[in-house]
Design an enzyme around this catalytic site. Structure first.
Site, PDB file in Angstrom:
ATOM      1  CB  ALA A 124      -0.844  -0.196   1.227  1.00 20.36           C
ATOM      2  CG  ASN A 190       1.366  -7.207   6.733  1.00 22.17           C
ATOM      3  OD1 ASN A 190       2.035  -7.817   6.948  1.00 22.17           O
ATOM      4  ND2 ASN A 190      -0.066  -7.088   6.727  1.00 22.17           N
ATOM      5  CG  HIS A 218       0.572   3.738   4.299  1.00 20.30           C
ATOM      6  ND1 HIS A 218       0.806   3.179   5.531  1.00 20.30           N
ATOM      7  CD2 HIS A 218      -0.652   3.409   3.739  1.00 20.30           C
ATOM      8  CE1 HIS A 218      -0.259   2.256   5.589  1.00 20.30           C
ATOM      9  NE2 HIS A 218      -0.939   2.256   4.489  1.00 20.30           N
TER      10      HIS A 218
END
Length: 267
Positions: A124, A190, A218
């Site tokens: 991601a 993750n 992120h």
């Protein structure tokens, strides 16, 4: 055609399978499923016309080229070992398992010995290609700051004794190492392990729970001899699994397509 089997039959597996089914070039196809919850595997198999397997051993014994793990960090070791020993390459979504250095080294050596591949998708985040290239120089700092909606972190936070109903504004719920992060948020972070593996440097991680957030954000900062890399991605959560960004599933789909195509773009 690339023949694919899937371990774990939740929302991500369904998204991956249906995307491959809709691909007009038809260079990869999911042919079999296994899940510890047999009803979930049977349901997805019926929806897609693929085979339903009652055990992991049954799945890896089939005529398949590739196994995609979409289950959990606890499923990774068994899935990888049995897949490699049966001549299959593996894509790992639950890459948080590789925060365990001993497990990573064990599976690395097995894949090397058997001349098979373990693939870790970029997930991601953006910039993994640049980080991998930069790791050939000297890396001095790697930081990941992740902001997620409170409901996407709910299970992990409540397991730690936090009442998520009391979070009324952005709250830093974790700051620490990648190893601590994945132990406390095994289904949410993750990307921190992907970043650490790509940079060959243990990432520092900060997690923020935001009751007003509607995306998973992120932010990556990497500093080294190559200069500075900064990226920021705001991902829509997967509709049926808000703990995961939709982009994480798409990165697996893209990887499978790359494995079946004659030209590959990117490092």
């Amino acid at each position: 055609m690339l023949k694919v089997g899937v371990v774990g039959c939740g929302a991500i597996a369904s998204l991956i399978t249906k995307a491959l089914m809709s691909d007009r070039l038809n260079k990869a196809e999911v042919l079999a499923f296994y899940d510890g919850n047999l009803e979930k595997a049977e349901k997805l198999a019926m929806e897609t016309g693929a085979d339903f397997c009652r055990s992991l051993d049954e799945l890896v014994s089939k005529d398949l080229d590739l196994i995609v793990e979409c289950a959990s960090v606890t499923a990774v070791e068994d899935t990888v070992i049995k897949s490699l020993n049966n001549g299959k390459d593996v894509i790992i979504m639950s890459v948080g398992a590789f925060a365990d250095k001993d497990l990573f080294l064990k599976l690395y050596k097995l894949a090397e010995k058997l001349e098979r591949k373990i693939y870790i998708p970029s997930g991601a985040v953006a910039g993994i290609d640049a980080v991998k290239s930069g790791s050939l120089g000297k890396i001095s700092d790697v930081t990941l700051t992740t902001t997620k909606p409170v409901h996407g972190l709910k299970n992990a936070l409540e397991e730690q004794g936090l009442n998520t109903d009391e979070i009324k504004e952005p709250k830093t719920v974790f700051e620490g190492t990648v190893f601590e992060a994945i132990s406390k948020f095994p289904q949410n972070i993750n990307v921190s392990v992907v970043l650490s593996l790509a940079s060959r440097y243990p990432a520092k991680v900060k997690i923020i729970a935001d009751p007003c957030a509607v995306v998973n954000r992120h932010e990556i900062f990497v500093k080294g001899s190559i200069g500075t890399i900064k990226t920021c991605v705001e991902n829509n959560p997967c509709r049926d699994n808000p703990k995961t960004s939709a982009l994480a599933a798409y990165s697996v789909i893209r990887l499978i397509k790359d494995l079946s195509e004659p030209i590959r773009i990117g490092t």
